[in-house]
Design a protein around this motif. Structure first.
Motif, PDB file in Angstrom:
ATOM      1  N   ILE A 181      49.250 -44.943  68.155  1.00  0.00           N
ATOM      2  CA  ILE A 181      49.775 -43.605  67.879  1.00  0.00           C
ATOM      3  C   ILE A 181      48.598 -42.651  67.680  1.00  0.00           C
ATOM      4  O   ILE A 181      47.794 -42.852  66.769  1.00  0.00           O
ATOM      5  CB  ILE A 181      50.659 -43.615  66.618  1.00  0.00           C
ATOM      6  N   PRO A 182      48.448 -41.632  68.506  1.00  0.00           N
ATOM      7  CA  PRO A 182      47.313 -40.705  68.358  1.00  0.00           C
ATOM      8  C   PRO A 182      47.500 -39.758  67.171  1.00  0.00           C
ATOM      9  O   PRO A 182      48.613 -39.339  66.849  1.00  0.00           O
ATOM     10  CB  PRO A 182      47.317 -39.932  69.678  1.00  0.00           C
ATOM     11  N   ALA A 183      46.397 -39.434  66.525  1.00  0.00           N
ATOM     12  CA  ALA A 183      46.376 -38.452  65.434  1.00  0.00           C
ATOM     13  C   ALA A 183      44.959 -37.908  65.355  1.00  0.00           C
ATOM     14  O   ALA A 183      44.020 -38.499  65.889  1.00  0.00           O
ATOM     15  CB  ALA A 183      46.793 -39.087  64.114  1.00  0.00           C
ATOM     16  N   TYR A 184      44.798 -36.772  64.700  1.00  0.00           N
ATOM     17  CA  TYR A 184      43.459 -36.215  64.556  1.00  0.00           C
ATOM     18  C   TYR A 184      43.241 -35.745  63.124  1.00  0.00           C
ATOM     19  O   TYR A 184      44.178 -35.378  62.412  1.00  0.00           O
ATOM     20  CB  TYR A 184      43.215 -35.075  65.546  1.00  0.00           C
ATOM     21  N   LEU A 185      41.982 -35.795  62.712  1.00  0.00           N
ATOM     22  CA  LEU A 185      41.597 -35.447  61.347  1.00  0.00           C
ATOM     23  C   LEU A 185      41.184 -33.983  61.277  1.00  0.00           C
ATOM     24  O   LEU A 185      40.380 -33.516  62.081  1.00  0.00           O
ATOM     25  CB  LEU A 185      40.439 -36.339  60.898  1.00  0.00           C
ATOM     26  N   VAL A 186      41.761 -33.249  60.327  1.00  0.00           N
ATOM     27  CA  VAL A 186      41.425 -31.842  60.123  1.00  0.00           C
ATOM     28  C   VAL A 186      40.507 -31.740  58.909  1.00  0.00           C
ATOM     29  O   VAL A 186      40.920 -32.003  57.782  1.00  0.00           O
ATOM     30  CB  VAL A 186      42.689 -30.988  59.898  1.00  0.00           C
ATOM     31  N   LYS A 187      39.248 -31.378  59.162  1.00  0.00           N
ATOM     32  CA  LYS A 187      38.272 -31.290  58.082  1.00  0.00           C
ATOM     33  C   LYS A 187      38.135 -29.848  57.606  1.00  0.00           C
ATOM     34  O   LYS A 187      38.226 -28.911  58.398  1.00  0.00           O
ATOM     35  CB  LYS A 187      36.913 -31.813  58.551  1.00  0.00           C
ATOM     36  N   ALA A 188      37.917 -29.694  56.324  1.00  0.00           N
ATOM     37  CA  ALA A 188      37.715 -28.362  55.752  1.00  0.00           C
ATOM     38  C   ALA A 188      36.692 -28.459  54.629  1.00  0.00           C
ATOM     39  O   ALA A 188      36.803 -29.325  53.760  1.00  0.00           O
ATOM     40  CB  ALA A 188      39.026 -27.800  55.225  1.00  0.00           C
ATOM     41  N   SER A 189      35.706 -27.586  54.659  1.00  0.00           N
ATOM     42  CA  SER A 189      34.696 -27.577  53.596  1.00  0.00           C
ATOM     43  C   SER A 189      35.218 -26.861  52.357  1.00  0.00           C
ATOM     44  O   SER A 189      34.704 -27.038  51.254  1.00  0.00           O
ATOM     45  CB  SER A 189      33.415 -26.902  54.092  1.00  0.00           C
ATOM     46  N   SER A 190      36.265 -26.033  52.557  1.00  0.00           N
ATOM     47  CA  SER A 190      36.876 -25.324  51.432  1.00  0.00           C
ATOM     48  C   SER A 190      38.275 -24.889  51.820  1.00  0.00           C
ATOM     49  O   SER A 190      38.645 -24.914  52.995  1.00  0.00           O
ATOM     50  CB  SER A 190      36.035 -24.103  51.036  1.00  0.00           C
ATOM     51  N   TRP A 191      39.066 -24.509  50.831  1.00  0.00           N
ATOM     52  CA  TRP A 191      40.370 -23.896  51.055  1.00  0.00           C
ATOM     53  C   TRP A 191      40.262 -22.413  50.722  1.00  0.00           C
ATOM     54  O   TRP A 191      39.272 -21.963  50.140  1.00  0.00           O
ATOM     55  CB  TRP A 191      41.425 -24.529  50.148  1.00  0.00           C
ATOM     56  N   ILE A 192      41.316 -21.665  51.078  1.00  0.00           N
ATOM     57  CA  ILE A 192      41.389 -20.281  50.614  1.00  0.00           C
ATOM     58  C   ILE A 192      42.414 -20.201  49.487  1.00  0.00           C
ATOM     59  O   ILE A 192      43.395 -20.945  49.461  1.00  0.00           O
ATOM     60  CB  ILE A 192      41.758 -19.293  51.741  1.00  0.00           C
ATOM     61  N   ASP A 193      42.156 -19.315  48.563  1.00  0.00           N
ATOM     62  CA  ASP A 193      43.056 -19.097  47.432  1.00  0.00           C
ATOM     63  C   ASP A 193      43.938 -17.893  47.748  1.00  0.00           C
ATOM     64  O   ASP A 193      43.461 -16.766  47.838  1.00  0.00           O
ATOM     65  CB  ASP A 193      42.235 -18.844  46.166  1.00  0.00           C
ATOM     66  N   PHE A 194      45.229 -18.136  47.939  1.00  0.00           N
ATOM     67  CA  PHE A 194      46.148 -17.031  48.223  1.00  0.00           C
ATOM     68  C   PHE A 194      46.293 -16.099  47.021  1.00  0.00           C
ATOM     69  O   PHE A 194      46.676 -14.943  47.175  1.00  0.00           O
ATOM     70  CB  PHE A 194      47.526 -17.569  48.611  1.00  0.00           C
TER      71      PHE A 194
END
Length: 399
Positions: free
Chosen positions: A270-283
């Motif tokens: 089953i294919p999947a991909y990793l979403v990397k983030a160095s930070s989030w945004i604060d709404f």
């Protein structure tokens, strides 16, 4: 934008789009194929143009040069979508088209603008079809984590999970008015907590409306291994699925669970991909009022461009993040149901759905805009990824 002429806001621009019956793609690459999949349901005339690939074929279609398709473009019965990612080539192409007295956003479009704005317009005014690019139909409001700044406010919601039959009825209701939805997103909470329920819902979706969706999207934090029933479904329908894994390296114990999750998917191919983030945004949803002036909020809303439409209990909410925040933190100020469009309303037309999706709302803004710092790159308030409310241990909350 303030919604003043419901169902008739876009008549002038729609009349111009109505004349166009053929779409020409300039540049043949992955983006071209994705947009082609979005317009394929219209059964429209399609021409491919790429000087580097001229004479070759894509499927049963021949690829032409720009000079070969220009006469057709000048007849004003077709339009061109620029899908090449070569910026210099885009600039030179636009210059050439303008010198031929062709107009941007009328005779030719950049791919992103066409997808977000003009494709829904073209689908409705030329073919009478209601096209929706993205909705989130949430199956589960529980999660294994308690992220302090969850974009869906999951730790703060007291929302009852919809049952299978309710979700089936909502699917029927949605497609009673919408002809095609490209991305049907079923992200929770942590989606795979309700694996077997989701199999039943998605099986129903594909059985009755599989030819009216482009793909099913699921985002997971990879802390719950799907049941064998779910894995079997994912493997059988992998061509219709877009599974993304949000990276939470900052959460203690997450990597081990994620590795086990990925190993399981790999075993089932089953294919999947990793979403990397160095930070989030604060709404900023939990903060005090940021703005009060209505004109300021209208301008802020028009510039936002949030694409996340949430479909809940037969109603479509323009900003899913805002709706969940309103339910979690500001329900005493008044629920935002009056800012949604109700698919049970017999007077709701396809043109109204089109206008709402393109940013026409009752007051010209949403009440939650008072508390929001914005979506995407305009928001400069970066915060740590997945900061937990209580602790950093991965623990499945009681469902």
């Amino acid at each position: 934008m303030k919604w003043e002429n419901r169902g008739s806001e876009l008549e002038i621009i729609g009349a111009k789009m109505k004349q166009k019956k053929t779409i020409i793609f300039y540049g043949v690459d992955e983006q071209t194929i994705e947009i082609f999949r979005k317009v394929e349901f219209l059964r429209c005339n399609v021409i491919f143009c790429d000087g580097n690939l001229a004479g070759q074929s894509i499927g049963s279609s021949i690829i032409y040069t720009l000079d070969e398709i220009l006469p057709k473009l000048l007849q004003k019965e077709s339009f061109l979508v620029i899908t090449t990612d070569d910026r210099e080539e885009q600039i030179l192409l636009k210059k050439k088209l303008i010198l031929k007295e062709l107009k941007e956003n009328e005779d030719f479009f950049e791919a992103g603008v066409f997808e977000r704005v003009y494709l829904p317009l073209w689908a409705y005014y030329s073919y009478g079809k209601c096209y929706v690019n993205f909705i989130n139909h949430i199956p589960n409001y529980t999660c294994t984590l308690k992220c302090k700044n969850c974009s869906a406010s999951i730790p703060y919601l007291k929302q009852k999970n919809p049952d299978v039959e309710q979700m089936k009825r909502e699917i029927d209701l949605f497609f009673s008015k919408v002809d095609f939805c490209y991305t049907y997103d079923c992200t929770g909470g942590e989606t795979f907590i309700v694996s077997d329920k989701l199999v039943e819902v998605l099986s129903y979706l594909l059985q009755f409306y599989g030819d009216r969706i482009g793909k099913i999207a699921i985002t997971t934090n990879a802390t719950v291994i799907p049941t064998d029933n779910m894995l079997r479904f994912l493997a059988e329908h992998k061509d219709m699925l877009d599974i993304s894994i949000s990276e939470y390296q900052t959460v203690s114990g997450w990597k081990e669970k994620c590795d086990a999750f990925i190993d399981t998917l790999n075993a089932w191919k089953i294919p999947a991909y990793l979403v990397k983030a160095s930070s989030w945004i604060d709404f900023g949803f939990r903060e005090t009022t940021l703005r009060k002036d209505n004109q300021e909020m209208e301008a802020y809303f028009d510039e936002c461009g949030n694409f996340c439409r949430a479909y809940i209990n037969g109603k479509l909410y323009y900003c899913g993040h805002g709706h969940w925040a309103n339910s979690a933190f500001y329900s005493k100020e008044g629920l935002d149901d009056d800012e949604a469009i109700n698919f049970r309303d017999e007077n709701l037309t396809k043109s109204m759905i089109l206008e709402y999706n393109l940013g026409y709302v009752q007051n010209g803004f949403l009440r939650i805009c008072r508390h929001c710092k914005g979506w995407g790159t305009r928001n400069k308030c970066h915060i740590p990824v997945a900061e937990q409310i209580e602790d950093n241990r991965v623990k499945v909350r009681e469902v």
